[in-house]
Design a protein around this motif. Structure first.
Motif, PDB file in Angstrom:
ATOM      1  N   THR A  36      38.696  36.586  43.909  1.00 51.00           N
ATOM      2  CA  THR A  36      38.242  38.138  42.676  1.00 51.00           C
ATOM      3  C   THR A  36      38.001  38.795  43.539  1.00 51.00           C
ATOM      4  OG1 THR A  36      36.164  36.738  42.988  1.00 51.00           O
ATOM      5  CG2 THR A  36      37.445  36.544  41.083  1.00 51.00           C
ATOM      6  N   GLY A  37      38.561  39.195  44.429  1.00 49.94           N
ATOM      7  CA  GLY A  37      38.625  40.444  46.260  1.00 49.94           C
ATOM      8  C   GLY A  37      39.281  41.643  44.975  1.00 49.94           C
ATOM      9  N   ILE A  38      39.643  42.582  45.749  1.00 49.65           N
ATOM     10  CA  ILE A  38      40.102  43.537  44.918  1.00 49.65           C
ATOM     11  C   ILE A  38      41.298  43.138  44.598  1.00 49.65           C
ATOM     12  CG2 ILE A  38      41.112  45.837  44.881  1.00 49.65           C
ATOM     13  CD1 ILE A  38      37.818  45.645  45.200  1.00 49.65           C
ATOM     14  N   ALA A  39      42.486  42.834  45.019  1.00 52.81           N
ATOM     15  CA  ALA A  39      43.917  42.359  44.809  1.00 52.81           C
ATOM     16  C   ALA A  39      43.885  41.274  43.475  1.00 52.81           C
ATOM     17  CB  ALA A  39      43.833  41.152  45.986  1.00 52.81           C
ATOM     18  N   GLY A  40      42.833  40.418  43.507  1.00 51.58           N
ATOM     19  CA  GLY A  40      43.405  39.456  42.624  1.00 51.58           C
ATOM     20  C   GLY A  40      42.063  39.858  40.924  1.00 51.58           C
ATOM     21  N   LEU A  41      41.565  41.190  41.280  1.00 53.81           N
ATOM     22  CA  LEU A  41      41.344  41.910  40.100  1.00 53.81           C
ATOM     23  C   LEU A  41      42.197  42.792  39.716  1.00 53.81           C
ATOM     24  CD1 LEU A  41      37.236  42.157  41.262  1.00 53.81           C
ATOM     25  CD2 LEU A  41      37.780  40.394  39.842  1.00 53.81           C
ATOM     26  N   THR A  42      42.688  43.414  40.520  1.00 53.93           N
ATOM     27  CA  THR A  42      43.517  44.411  40.141  1.00 53.93           C
ATOM     28  C   THR A  42      44.236  43.620  39.223  1.00 53.93           C
ATOM     29  OG1 THR A  42      43.026  45.617  42.224  1.00 53.93           O
ATOM     30  CG2 THR A  42      45.174  46.041  41.491  1.00 53.93           C
TER      31      THR A  42
ATOM     32  N   VAL B 291      44.689  35.724  30.927  1.00 52.40           N
ATOM     33  CA  VAL B 291      44.616  35.255  31.746  1.00 52.40           C
ATOM     34  C   VAL B 291      43.178  34.777  31.835  1.00 52.40           C
ATOM     35  CG1 VAL B 291      44.108  36.818  33.903  1.00 52.40           C
ATOM     36  CG2 VAL B 291      45.846  37.692  32.153  1.00 52.40           C
ATOM     37  N   LEU B 292      43.290  33.692  32.768  1.00 56.17           N
ATOM     38  CA  LEU B 292      41.582  33.135  33.124  1.00 56.17           C
ATOM     39  C   LEU B 292      41.466  33.693  34.680  1.00 56.17           C
ATOM     40  CD1 LEU B 292      41.565  30.043  31.555  1.00 56.17           C
ATOM     41  CD2 LEU B 292      40.608  31.440  31.328  1.00 56.17           C
ATOM     42  N   VAL B 293      40.208  33.748  35.521  1.00 57.66           N
ATOM     43  CA  VAL B 293      40.672  34.255  36.483  1.00 57.66           C
ATOM     44  C   VAL B 293      39.382  33.471  37.342  1.00 57.66           C
ATOM     45  CG1 VAL B 293      39.601  36.575  38.476  1.00 57.66           C
ATOM     46  CG2 VAL B 293      40.538  36.842  36.003  1.00 57.66           C
ATOM     47  N   TYR B 294      39.624  32.902  38.099  1.00 55.89           N
ATOM     48  CA  TYR B 294      38.949  31.869  39.329  1.00 55.89           C
ATOM     49  C   TYR B 294      38.063  32.322  40.272  1.00 55.89           C
ATOM     50  CZ  TYR B 294      39.787  28.355  35.605  1.00 55.89           C
ATOM     51  OH  TYR B 294      40.084  27.935  34.448  1.00 55.89           O
ATOM     52  N   GLU B 295      37.138  31.546  40.855  1.00 54.24           N
ATOM     53  CA  GLU B 295      36.171  32.150  41.975  1.00 54.24           C
ATOM     54  C   GLU B 295      35.690  31.414  42.711  1.00 54.24           C
ATOM     55  OE1 GLU B 295      34.848  34.019  45.463  1.00 54.24           O
ATOM     56  OE2 GLU B 295      36.362  34.976  44.570  1.00 54.24           O
ATOM     57  N   ALA B 296      35.362  30.988  44.124  1.00 61.88           N
ATOM     58  CA  ALA B 296      35.038  29.985  45.302  1.00 61.88           C
ATOM     59  C   ALA B 296      33.798  29.885  44.813  1.00 61.88           C
ATOM     60  CB  ALA B 296      35.971  29.912  46.379  1.00 61.88           C
ATOM     61  N   SER B 297      33.767  31.557  44.970  1.00 61.75           N
ATOM     62  CA  SER B 297      31.339  31.958  46.002  1.00 61.75           C
ATOM     63  C   SER B 297      31.118  32.136  44.342  1.00 61.75           C
ATOM     64  CB  SER B 297      31.730  33.507  46.463  1.00 61.75           C
ATOM     65  OG  SER B 297      32.683  33.299  47.679  1.00 61.75           O
ATOM     66  N   ALA B 298      30.000  32.846  44.204  1.00 57.52           N
ATOM     67  CA  ALA B 298      28.828  32.710  43.149  1.00 57.52           C
ATOM     68  C   ALA B 298      29.293  34.106  42.882  1.00 57.52           C
ATOM     69  CB  ALA B 298      27.749  32.500  43.425  1.00 57.52           C
ATOM     70  N   GLN B 299      29.861  34.960  43.671  1.00 53.96           N
ATOM     71  CA  GLN B 299      29.842  36.200  42.922  1.00 53.96           C
ATOM     72  C   GLN B 299      31.292  37.094  43.111  1.00 53.96           C
ATOM     73  OE1 GLN B 299      26.651  37.518  46.492  1.00 53.96           O
ATOM     74  NE2 GLN B 299      28.662  39.474  45.725  1.00 53.96           N
TER      75      GLN B 299
ATOM     76  N   GLY C 229      34.088  40.221  44.156  1.00 54.09           N
ATOM     77  CA  GLY C 229      34.492  41.169  44.455  1.00 54.09           C
ATOM     78  C   GLY C 229      35.015  41.082  46.174  1.00 54.09           C
ATOM     79  N   GLY C 230      34.984  39.783  46.497  1.00 56.14           N
ATOM     80  CA  GLY C 230      35.570  39.293  48.013  1.00 56.14           C
ATOM     81  C   GLY C 230      34.625  40.074  48.784  1.00 56.14           C
ATOM     82  N   ARG C 231      35.324  41.088  49.721  1.00 58.14           N
ATOM     83  CA  ARG C 231      34.818  41.590  51.371  1.00 58.14           C
ATOM     84  C   ARG C 231      34.226  42.951  50.345  1.00 58.14           C
ATOM     85  NH1 ARG C 231      40.191  40.677  54.604  1.00 58.14           N
ATOM     86  NH2 ARG C 231      40.185  39.911  52.709  1.00 58.14           N
ATOM     87  N   LEU C 232      33.894  43.028  49.733  1.00 56.09           N
ATOM     88  CA  LEU C 232      32.861  44.530  48.857  1.00 56.09           C
ATOM     89  C   LEU C 232      31.681  43.870  48.047  1.00 56.09           C
ATOM     90  CD1 LEU C 232      35.794  47.147  46.548  1.00 56.09           C
ATOM     91  CD2 LEU C 232      34.209  46.584  49.302  1.00 56.09           C
ATOM     92  N   ARG C 233      31.076  43.770  49.530  1.00 52.29           N
ATOM     93  CA  ARG C 233      29.345  43.109  49.132  1.00 52.29           C
ATOM     94  C   ARG C 233      28.142  43.821  49.594  1.00 52.29           C
ATOM     95  NH1 ARG C 233      28.499  36.624  49.692  1.00 52.29           N
ATOM     96  NH2 ARG C 233      30.748  37.028  48.461  1.00 52.29           N
ATOM     97  N   GLN C 234      27.205  43.510  48.638  1.00 54.19           N
ATOM     98  CA  GLN C 234      26.117  44.321  49.588  1.00 54.19           C
ATOM     99  C   GLN C 234      24.380  43.871  49.927  1.00 54.19           C
ATOM    100  OE1 GLN C 234      27.939  45.024  46.435  1.00 54.19           O
ATOM    101  NE2 GLN C 234      29.479  46.857  47.556  1.00 54.19           N
TER     102      GLN C 234
ATOM    103  N   LEU D 241      36.866  47.086  37.756  1.00 55.67           N
ATOM    104  CA  LEU D 241      38.059  46.060  37.669  1.00 55.67           C
ATOM    105  C   LEU D 241      37.601  45.305  36.868  1.00 55.67           C
ATOM    106  CD1 LEU D 241      39.746  46.707  41.154  1.00 55.67           C
ATOM    107  CD2 LEU D 241      41.028  47.679  38.674  1.00 55.67           C
ATOM    108  N   ALA D 242      36.827  44.243  37.080  1.00 55.17           N
ATOM    109  CA  ALA D 242      36.532  42.866  36.240  1.00 55.17           C
ATOM    110  C   ALA D 242      36.507  43.385  34.964  1.00 55.17           C
ATOM    111  CB  ALA D 242      35.697  42.509  37.094  1.00 55.17           C
ATOM    112  N   LYS D 243      35.465  44.308  34.645  1.00 54.92           N
ATOM    113  CA  LYS D 243      36.085  44.241  32.383  1.00 54.92           C
ATOM    114  C   LYS D 243      36.797  43.979  31.915  1.00 54.92           C
ATOM    115  CE  LYS D 243      34.496  48.157  29.492  1.00 54.92           C
ATOM    116  NZ  LYS D 243      34.315  50.006  29.369  1.00 54.92           N
TER     117      LYS D 243
END
Length: 465
Positions: free
Chosen positions: A20-26, A38-46, A48-53, A205-207
């Motif tokens: 679920t970085g920008i590529a996957g979400l797009t 579409v089903l989307v899977y993400e390894a992390s708990a959040q 956004g990939g490398r968009l993190r704050q 993108l995730a909406k």
């Protein structure tokens, strides 16, 4: 997930997007808009990939970017797509950089810095030199003046996320020729906070997507071309997802380092591409202060490049600055070898050396150590290689022996396995636009795969919008 063996119903079968970085979400967003399930899977708990704050702490305000600080360039088709996604009225353009600083030459406005201009011209000159594929950027610029080389290292080691010795001169020349987004910075309008940061792009993108987090992909069972059996995607928690087509939008490190087992193994041309490409570390240092002492330096507004310094690039934020936030914050960015060296240092040493540099840059006779005086501990040292196990790196970058043929191999689908991510993009620059563009292209590849075909070899991987 049910699979209907009737070929007429294959379009109703799910597409699985992993990452679920920008590529996957797009990619997932594009497919969902086309009424594809579409089903989307993400390894992390959040997501956004490398968009993190940052999250709120006693010394650091929430919402400070740990990943991308800005959008590199606001021109071109994919920048337009990005701006439309977050709302054009929410993004404004700033010049890059404001200023340079070195111990030898002191402060200089970027527009007036002849050394910075010489470094930029040396890099742009790679387009016309026909450098051999085996030559690095460091070798191509070896005859440059020492000050020019130091400036090139400070600027482009950060720009590409690696040392100049790791960058392929010919591959960088290809990237420079293809780059169309410009050299300004796109930053968000308004005060940076937990609600106003680049997560707005992720949320947009995730909406309405169906996303499962904490699901790390460990094995993919795929089939020979023409076999209509569903793909099997096995996750670390034991769950299995079946899909007509799968999109792997995973970091290059995860693919290179064998986190995912492919059965049968992927073809040699795909593995070769992953071996040639690289993804190095990036590191952020975030320091908070009780006073924006840098605002007395009229040469700069918010961004300064520091050739030959411990911190090669710094961004400054404050309640009244060009990128306002709730308190005075200095953000340093390091890529490649510099990031790896700092990541191996004790945190206390990193903070002390950072404060020493800031004291030297901004100290006056009346206040010789303003950074040390106004510092609010403990500070943040964040390494993308060490602190995010499901990413383990900052940017992919064009290496020696890299080029458009390698990137095409990285992007090319393997039957009904489709690949996305900045490392699959033709122009190779590590940026949000490249990730988005690869997601658009991957969505098109999904359509082709569901029709029983893949892209013809030689088709440009840049999407046609």
């Amino acid at each position: 997930m049910k699979h209907n063996k009737n070929d007429d119903d294959i379009h109703a079968a799910a597409v699985v997007v992993v990452g679920t970085g920008i590529a996957g979400l797009t990619c997932a967003s594009e497919l969902a808009k086309a009424s594809c399930r579409v089903l989307v899977y993400e390894a992390s708990a959040q997501i956004g990939g490398r968009l993190r704050q940052t999250t709120s702490s006693p010394s650091t305000p929430s919402g400070i970017e740990l990943g991308a600080q800005f959008v590199h360039g606001t021109s071109g088709d994919m920048s337009a797509r990005l701006l439309d996604e977050v709302g054009r009225e929410h993004v404004r353009s700033l010049p890059w950089p404001d200023a340079t600083y070195s111990k030898e030459r002191g402060w200089c406005r970027a527009d007036d810095d002849a050394v910075l201009k010489a470094a930029e011209e040396a890099m742009e000159g790679l387009e016309s030199t026909s450098a051999p594929a085996t030559e690095s950027v460091a070798e191509a610029l070896a005859d440059s003046d020492t000050a020019v080389l130091d400036t090139a290292r400070a600027v482009y080691s950060n720009d590409y996320g690696t040392d100049l010795h790791g960058l392929g001169a010919a591959a960088v020349a290809e990237e420079l020729a293809a780059w169309e987004s410009g050299e300004d910075y796109g930053v968000l309008v308004g005060r940076q906070s937990s609600d106003n940061n680049w997560s707005v792009l992720v949320k947009s993108l995730a909406k309405n997507l169906d996303i499962t987090t904490n699901a790390r992909l460990v094995r993919v069972v795929h089939w020979q071309e023409g076999d209509r059996k569903p793909l099997e995607l096995h996750f670390s928690d034991g769950r299995v997802a079946n899909a007509a087509v799968a999109v792997l939008a995973l970091p290059l490190t995860v693919l290179r380092e064998g986190d995912v087992i492919f059965n049968p193994p992927l073809p040699a041309w795909k593995l070769r591409a992953w071996c040639i490409m690289q993804m190095d570390n990036c590191l952020k240092i975030i320091l908070s202060f009780d006073k924006a002492f840098w605002e007395s330096e009229k040469t700069m507004e918010w961004d300064v490049v520091c050739p030959g310094s411990f911190l090669p690039e710094l961004w400054f934020q404050s309640p009244s600055g060009p990128i306002p936030c709730d308190s005075a914050v200095a953000v340093a960015f390091l890529g490649g070898t510099a990031a790896n060296d700092v990541a191996n240092m004790p945190k206390e040493d990193v903070i002390n050396r950072s404060l020493e540099q800031l004291d030297f840059m901004f100290g006056t006779a009346d206040e010789p150590k303003p950074a040390t005086k106004h510092y609010k501990p403990p500070g943040t040292v964040f390494s993308w290689r060490h602190d995010v196990p499901n990413v383990r790196g900052g940017y992919s970058f064009p290496t020696v022996c890299d080029g458009s043929d390698v990137r095409f191999a990285a992007s090319r689908a393997c039957g009904r396995l489709v690949f996305a991510g900045e490392h699959t993009h033709a122009s190779m620059n590590p940026c949000i636009q490249a990730a988005m563009d690869s997601g658009v292209r991957a969505a098109r590849d999904v359509t082709n795969a569901m029709r029983g075909s893949t892209r013809a070899k030689g088709e440009n991987s840049r999407s046609k919008l």
